[in-house]
Write an enzyme that holds these catalytic residues in place. Structure first.
Site, PDB file in Angstrom:
ATOM      1  N   ASP A 249      27.938   1.394  21.388  1.00 59.71           N
ATOM      2  CA  ASP A 249      26.812   1.493  20.953  1.00 59.71           C
ATOM      3  C   ASP A 249      27.669   1.202  19.505  1.00 59.71           C
ATOM      4  O   ASP A 249      28.370   0.863  18.973  1.00 59.71           O
ATOM      5  CB  ASP A 249      27.040   2.879  21.424  1.00 59.71           C
ATOM      6  CG  ASP A 249      25.426   3.600  20.936  1.00 59.71           C
ATOM      7  OD1 ASP A 249      24.903   4.334  21.698  1.00 59.71           O
ATOM      8  OD2 ASP A 249      25.653   4.444  19.315  1.00 59.71           O
ATOM      9  N   ASP A 289      18.431  -0.018  24.741  1.00 63.12           N
ATOM     10  CA  ASP A 289      17.696   1.590  25.183  1.00 63.12           C
ATOM     11  C   ASP A 289      18.225   2.639  23.789  1.00 63.12           C
ATOM     12  O   ASP A 289      18.503   2.928  23.453  1.00 63.12           O
ATOM     13  CB  ASP A 289      18.562   2.810  25.953  1.00 63.12           C
ATOM     14  CG  ASP A 289      18.108   3.719  26.541  1.00 63.12           C
ATOM     15  OD1 ASP A 289      16.911   3.754  25.862  1.00 63.12           O
ATOM     16  OD2 ASP A 289      18.545   4.708  26.778  1.00 63.12           O
ATOM     17  N   CYS A 342      12.588   6.061  25.093  1.00 65.84           N
ATOM     18  CA  CYS A 342      11.786   6.865  25.827  1.00 65.84           C
ATOM     19  C   CYS A 342      10.596   7.878  23.954  1.00 65.84           C
ATOM     20  O   CYS A 342      11.073   8.503  24.148  1.00 65.84           O
ATOM     21  CB  CYS A 342      13.020   8.218  25.364  1.00 65.84           C
ATOM     22  SG  CYS A 342      13.496   9.060  23.827  1.00 65.84           S
TER      23      CYS A 342
HETATM   24  C1  SAM Z   1      18.288   6.587  22.494  1.00 67.36           C
HETATM   25  S1  SAM Z   1      19.858   6.260  22.348  1.00 67.36           S
HETATM   26  C2  SAM Z   1      20.632   5.889  23.570  1.00 67.36           C
HETATM   27  C3  SAM Z   1      20.451   6.770  25.564  1.00 67.36           C
HETATM   28  C4  SAM Z   1      21.532   6.572  26.028  1.00 67.36           C
HETATM   29  N1  SAM Z   1      21.069   4.893  26.837  1.00 67.36           N
HETATM   30  C5  SAM Z   1      22.217   6.672  27.734  1.00 67.36           C
HETATM   31  O1  SAM Z   1      20.531   6.534  28.428  1.00 67.36           O
HETATM   32  O2  SAM Z   1      22.036   7.862  27.725  1.00 67.36           O
HETATM   33  C6  SAM Z   1      20.501   5.367  21.436  1.00 67.36           C
HETATM   34  C7  SAM Z   1      21.309   5.065  20.597  1.00 67.36           C
HETATM   35  O3  SAM Z   1      21.407   3.319  20.463  1.00 67.36           O
HETATM   36  C8  SAM Z   1      22.664   3.997  19.428  1.00 67.36           C
HETATM   37  N2  SAM Z   1      22.440   3.316  18.808  1.00 67.36           N
HETATM   38  C9  SAM Z   1      21.302   3.024  17.038  1.00 67.36           C
HETATM   39  N3  SAM Z   1      21.495   1.997  16.450  1.00 67.36           N
HETATM   40  C10 SAM Z   1      22.298   0.634  16.745  1.00 67.36           C
HETATM   41  C11 SAM Z   1      22.354  -0.061  16.923  1.00 67.36           C
HETATM   42  N4  SAM Z   1      21.661  -1.033  15.597  1.00 67.36           N
HETATM   43  N5  SAM Z   1      22.820  -0.562  17.640  1.00 67.36           N
HETATM   44  C12 SAM Z   1      23.724  -0.183  19.169  1.00 67.36           C
HETATM   45  N6  SAM Z   1      23.020   0.993  19.027  1.00 67.36           N
HETATM   46  C13 SAM Z   1      22.396   1.950  17.875  1.00 67.36           C
HETATM   47  C14 SAM Z   1      22.513   5.189  18.502  1.00 67.36           C
HETATM   48  O4  SAM Z   1      23.846   5.666  18.402  1.00 67.36           O
HETATM   49  C15 SAM Z   1      22.064   5.675  20.205  1.00 67.36           C
HETATM   50  O5  SAM Z   1      22.750   6.372  20.661  1.00 67.36           O
END
Ligand code: SAM
Length: 389
Positions: A249, A289, A342
């Site tokens: 992440d 995600d 989502c």
């Molecule tokens: C929708 S949430 C993920 C939920 C998780 N997959 C779950 O099922 O519990 C999106 C995540 O993407 C991360 N994120 C945002 N920008 C990102 C990037 N450029 N690269 C990687 N992760 C990123 C955020 O920190 C956040 O934790």
């Protein structure tokens, strides 16, 4: 607390939120100051507050204004409770209704007001959901069901149902995923249950589980959860026998509970820092995600729909494309890349996939699937891409 005292408490908390206070802070602040309130009072007040936030616009119309008091008058009217019974000036109850309050309020107007959405979002929402838009908006005014994921690496869905029933938690299988249960009775007991503490079940929406179930997982695969966050999907991936799961992440702190959750589930998930990911080679399957509006889960986190602005939405669309471009590079030549949100808004879903495919002719779409709240869980989207060979 009397029902009317709970209404007065909700009014106070809603006014704090209306003045810009975060929802959870307002609720926990009240709970800390109010030792007299029992668990049923806390649950009832919390339900009032969330019911109102979900339906803030339409309740403001029904109640004749947007103060906490007007919104609770609106909620009484919507739920068939006579406002006079609650606004009765008894000890700790709200003051009696004024003549203006009694005469105020009107039916919400069709469109974004009745759908409880901001005006600017309505065209995107209604175009995305088509003839399902009004019905979906109506479902989004209600509480989300509580879903569990059965850890099928350790038990079966049938055994989990029996174990939970023995602890006073009644569940039924959910049709969206073979691992999913819907809690019918006893949701508040889940966290304290042995089944939860011993890792046989996790709290996870059925649509999240359906996303993982739609992926082509095979024993021996190396799988990367590129936007792992709290790790819900990484853990669901790791329940598949023989799949080696890695979690990453951009904000590694978000993954801080993942090792403990994995140990409870007796699952193996390797957490990678951004630096470690660059040294970790390629993966057979990469899941992104991505951060999104969360429109599919606004029943659970309803403040999100009022906080989203057009500028923030544009920013999210840009981030999503960047995430797809970056994450897909970790896919091996004959591997697969899955993009999920989502969200039920097409701009964040097919819109992003098409934008990526337009710029990257070396990739093609395998399948995509969208679930809406009308399927009985959160709204979700997944698309599976692979390289053109
Ligand atoms: C929708 S949430 C993920 C939920 C998780 N997959 C779950 O099922 O519990 C999106 C995540 O993407 C991360 N994120 C945002 N920008 C990102 C990037 N450029 N690269 C990687 N992760 C990123 C955020 O920190 C956040 O934790």
């Amino acid at each position: 607390m009397t029902p009317a005292a709970r209404v007065q408490t909700a009014i106070t908390i809603l006014d704090e939120i209306g003045a810009g206070g975060p929802v959870e802070k307002a609720l926990t602040g009240w709970a800390r100051r109010s030792r007299y309130a029992g668990s049923k009072d806390r649950a009832a007040v919390r339900d009032h507050v969330f019911d109102v936030i979900r339906q803030r616009r339409s309740l403001a119309a029904l109640g004749g204004g947007d103060s906490g008091r007007h919104l609770m008058i609106g909620l009484c009217r919507r739920t068939g409770v006579s406002p006079e019974d609650m606004f009765n000036a008894a000890p700790h109850a709200p003051a009696e209704l004024s003549d203006a309050e009694r005469a105020g309020g009107r039916a919400p107007l069709d469109g974004p007001e009745a759908a409880d959405l901001p005006d600017w979002l309505w065209p995107e929402f209604s175009a995305s959901l088509g003839d399902k838009a009004a019905k979906a908006a109506q479902v989004m005014q209600t509480r989300a069901p509580v879903h569990l994921r059965v850890n099928v690496a350790r038990t079966s869905r049938e055994r989990a149902i029996e174990k939970l029933a023995a602890e006073g938690i009644d569940c039924s299988p959910h049709p969206m995923a073979s691992t999913a249960l819907e809690v019918v009775e006893g949701a508040r007991r889940v966290h304290q249950s042995e089944a939860y503490k011993s890792g046989l079940i996790e709290l996870q929406d059925a649509a999240s589980q359906a996303v993982v179930e739609s992926l082509p997982l095979e024993p021996g695969m190396r799988v990367l959860d590129y936007c792992a966050g709290g790790g819900g999907k990484a853990l669901a991936l790791a329940a598949h026998a023989g799949v080696d799961v890695f979690a990453h992440d951009i904000a590694p702190k978000r993954m801080r509970d993942l090792p403990e959750r994995a140990s409870r589930a007796k699952a193996k998930v390797t957490v990678l820092s951004p630096g470690e990911l660059d040294q970790a080679g390629k993966f057979d399957l990469v899941l992104a995600d991505a951060p999104c509006s969360g429109s599919g889960s606004w029943r659970r986190a309803p403040a999100g729909k009022w906080q989203l602005t057009p500028a923030r939405f544009e920013e999210l669309l840009e981030t999503q494309l960047q995430v797809i471009e970056k994450a897909s590079q970790f896919t091996c030549a004959d591997g697969a890349f899955a993009y999920a949100t989502c969200s039920s808004l097409s701009a964040e879903n097919s819109g992003r996939v098409n934008a990526f495919l337009d710029k990257n002719s070396g990739w093609e779409l395998g399948f995509s699937q969208a679930w809406t709240v009308l399927d009985g869980a959160d709204g979700f989207f997944v698309a599976l891409l692979s390289r053109v060979l």
